[in-house]
Design an enzyme around this catalytic site. Structure first.
Site, PDB file in Angstrom:
ATOM      1  N   ASP A  93       0.868  -1.187   0.000  1.00 24.20           N
ATOM      2  CA  ASP A  93       0.000   0.000   0.000  1.00 24.20           C
ATOM      3  C   ASP A  93       0.904   1.236   0.000  1.00 24.20           C
ATOM      4  OD1 ASP A  93      -2.262   1.956   1.134  1.00 24.20           O
ATOM      5  OD2 ASP A  93      -3.263   0.136   0.438  1.00 24.20           O
ATOM      6  N   ASP A  94       0.476   2.299   0.625  1.00 23.46           N
ATOM      7  CA  ASP A  94       1.195   3.574   0.564  1.00 23.46           C
ATOM      8  C   ASP A  94       2.590   3.460   1.221  1.00 23.46           C
ATOM      9  OD1 ASP A  94       1.609   6.244   0.043  1.00 23.46           O
ATOM     10  OD2 ASP A  94      -0.219   6.930   1.048  1.00 23.46           O
ATOM     11  N   ASP A 171      -5.314   5.236  -5.674  1.00 27.71           N
ATOM     12  CA  ASP A 171      -6.034   6.043  -4.691  1.00 27.71           C
ATOM     13  C   ASP A 171      -6.378   7.419  -5.280  1.00 27.71           C
ATOM     14  OD1 ASP A 171      -7.139   6.644  -2.241  1.00 27.71           O
ATOM     15  OD2 ASP A 171      -5.395   6.009  -1.086  1.00 27.71           O
ATOM     16  N   SER A 203     -10.316   4.026  -6.641  1.00 28.56           N
ATOM     17  CA  SER A 203     -10.824   4.601  -5.387  1.00 28.56           C
ATOM     18  C   SER A 203     -11.759   5.780  -5.603  1.00 28.56           C
ATOM     19  CB  SER A 203      -9.649   5.056  -4.511  1.00 28.56           C
ATOM     20  OG  SER A 203      -8.924   3.952  -4.068  1.00 28.56           O
ATOM     21  N   ASP A 232     -12.528   4.573   4.667  1.00 31.06           N
ATOM     22  CA  ASP A 232     -11.512   3.597   5.096  1.00 31.06           C
ATOM     23  C   ASP A 232     -12.017   2.815   6.298  1.00 31.06           C
ATOM     24  OD1 ASP A 232      -9.968   4.903   3.275  1.00 31.06           O
ATOM     25  OD2 ASP A 232      -8.334   5.384   4.661  1.00 31.06           O
TER      26      ASP A 232
HETATM   27  C1  GLA Z   1      -6.381   6.137   1.688  1.00 29.90           C
HETATM   28  C2  GLA Z   1      -6.942   4.764   1.334  1.00 29.90           C
HETATM   29  C3  GLA Z   1      -6.428   3.717   2.280  1.00 29.90           C
HETATM   30  C4  GLA Z   1      -4.903   3.720   2.246  1.00 29.90           C
HETATM   31  C5  GLA Z   1      -4.362   5.090   2.563  1.00 29.90           C
HETATM   32  C6  GLA Z   1      -2.867   5.182   2.347  1.00 29.90           C
HETATM   33  O1  GLA Z   1      -6.869   6.598   2.915  1.00 29.90           O
HETATM   34  O2  GLA Z   1      -8.343   4.765   1.326  1.00 29.90           O
HETATM   35  O3  GLA Z   1      -6.921   2.438   1.942  1.00 29.90           O
HETATM   36  O4  GLA Z   1      -4.480   3.280   0.978  1.00 29.90           O
HETATM   37  O5  GLA Z   1      -4.963   6.089   1.737  1.00 29.90           O
HETATM   38  O6  GLA Z   1      -2.356   6.454   2.606  1.00 29.90           O
END
Ligand code: GLA
Length: 433
Positions: A93-94, A171, A203, A232
């Protein structure tokens, strides 16, 4: 003159072809994903919910977003039996990126935390028989402030393909809402043009719902393999209920657009972390199966407790989640803080389906509450009845007819989860499994 009808038909056909071609181009279908992937909801492991943006590997060497974390989780996915029951994606992920692009303008991983680069990590994940997913953001920055793709859509899609990525979550932080409905499909087009099939997780509806806009799910299903509909998920029962309630309230908009290759995504599984009780964990697994939701665990597989692992590896519940019809279920009964959710599944005969049935309690009066509801009231009307099995119990099957009762006791904030296979009058010849 004899040839006239033929010429007319030929001219008419040519025109039809041209009209169809132009309609397809203008209608946006030229961008359509059509990558043949995720005919059932994707399953795997995703870093965010549990590991967030921990980047200090000196302080937290075992928890930081790093090459080591993903290799370790890939190893455990296989050695602990998760891959064998279907969890076959390892997704970053991030917070994997370097704050700067490379001299060639390409994205690059943080060199200290990913010293061998992403292509090498992807190769390792592939060597374990797993698929590899990555995270980026359509806007100027990711939500955690790393470079986004907005000015480099084509280049970044190509970079991911060149790293042998199998799945991209895109995202929507630091982006204009107005640009998303065209920008996300454009990135999808560049993904397709690379020639490498990559799952596309969008997203943009989550950012629309945040602003009170109802997403156009037909457009999403055309361009994305899955999409985050809403907020989230956070590590609490309150957050879990908040998301389930949203999916119930919006089900008539949402469910028709789920199906093989395109899924609504209520976000990650919390199971095995800090916030859910055992009963709430079982309830999340059941509802995610009813919703045909992607099953992404986000938990430390090194320390997960056996009872949580058992929930995640329940093959009978996974079979509901992965049912080949891909029909998303709905809430069909809501009385006295007892909800019944059902999902149509195989086997099917004529217009009669089998069902998964989740009886969910949102009660907090501390005893297992008795629920008595005729199957017919939950929509199960097959005259020959159903062979019913408790998916968290043993494999005994009981015959129930439509006027028989669902007669169960449900723990506070827990679930009773059944599979009801239709009884048919002809042997399985006409039955679709
Ligand atoms: C957003 C997404 C999360 C995650 C964060 C990462 O909030 O909805 O699922 O990927 O960013 O920063």
């Amino acid at each position: 003159m004899e040839y006239f009808p033929c010429l007319f038909i030929l001219a008419f056909s040519m025109r039809a072809i041209i009209v169809a071609f132009v309609a397809i181009s203008l209608g946006g279908s030229a961008y359509a994903l059509e990558n043949g992937l995720v005919r059932t909801p994707p399953m795997g492991w995703l870093a965010w919910q549990r590991f967030r943006c921990i980047t200090n590997c000196t302080l937290y060497p075992d928890d930081c977003i790093s090459d080591k974390l993903f290799r370790t989780m890939a190893d455990l996915l296989v050695s602990e039996g998760y891959a064998a029951v279907g969890y076959n994606y390892i997704n970053i992920d991030d917070c994997w990126l370097s704050k700067e692009r490379g001299p060639d303008g390409r994205l690059q991983a943080d060199p200290e935390r990913f010293p061998y680069g992403i292509k090498d990590l992807a190769a390792y994940v592939h060597s374990k028989g797993l698929n590899f997913g990555i995270y980026e953001d359509f806007g100027n920055f990711t939500c955690a402030g790393y470079p986004g793709v907005i000015d480099n859509l084509k280049l970044d899609a190509e970079t991911f393909a060149s790293w042998d990525v199998d799945y991209i979550k895109l995202d929507g932080c630091y982006a204009e809402l107005e640009q998303m409905e065209t920008g996300y499909p454009e990135f999808g087009l560049y993904m397709n043009q690379t020639g490498r099939p990559m799952v596309y997780s969008c997203s943009w509806p989550a950012y629309q719902t945040e602003q009170g806009i109802d997403p156009n799910y037909a457009v999403l299903a055309e361009h994305c393999n899955l999409w985050r509909n809403y907020d989230d998920i956070q590590d609490s029962y309150a957050s879990l209920r908040h998301i389930i309630d949203y999916f119930g309230q919006k089900q008539d908009n949402m469910t028709p657009h789920a199906g093989p290759g395109h899924w609504n995504d209520p976000d990650m599984l919390l199971i095995g972390n800090y916030g859910l009780s055992y009963d709430q964990s079982r309830m999340q697994m059941a509802i995610w199966a009813i919703l045909a939701a992607p099953l992404f665990m986000s938990v430390d597989l090194r320390t997960i407790r056996p009872e949580h692992k058992e929930i995640l590896q329940n093959t009978r519940i996974i079979a509901v989640n992965q049912d080949p019809l891909g029909i998303q279920g709905q809430i069909v009964y809501n009385t006295s803080k007892i909800e019944i959710w059902t999902r149509k599944i195989t086997p099917v005969q004529g217009d009669q389906y089998s069902y998964a049935i989740a009886v969910v309690s949102r009660r907090d009066d501390g005893y297992p509450y008795r629920v008595q509801v005729p199957l017919r009231d939950a929509g199960l009307t097959n005259p020959l009845g159903y062979l019913v099995q408790d998916l968290y119990g043993d494999t005994t099957e009981n015959l129930l007819l439509p006027d028989d009762l669902i007669d169960v006791r449900v723990n506070p904030s827990g679930v009773v989860f059944w599979r009801a296979n239709i009884v048919t009058d002809v042997p399985s010849v006409t039955t679709i499994y």
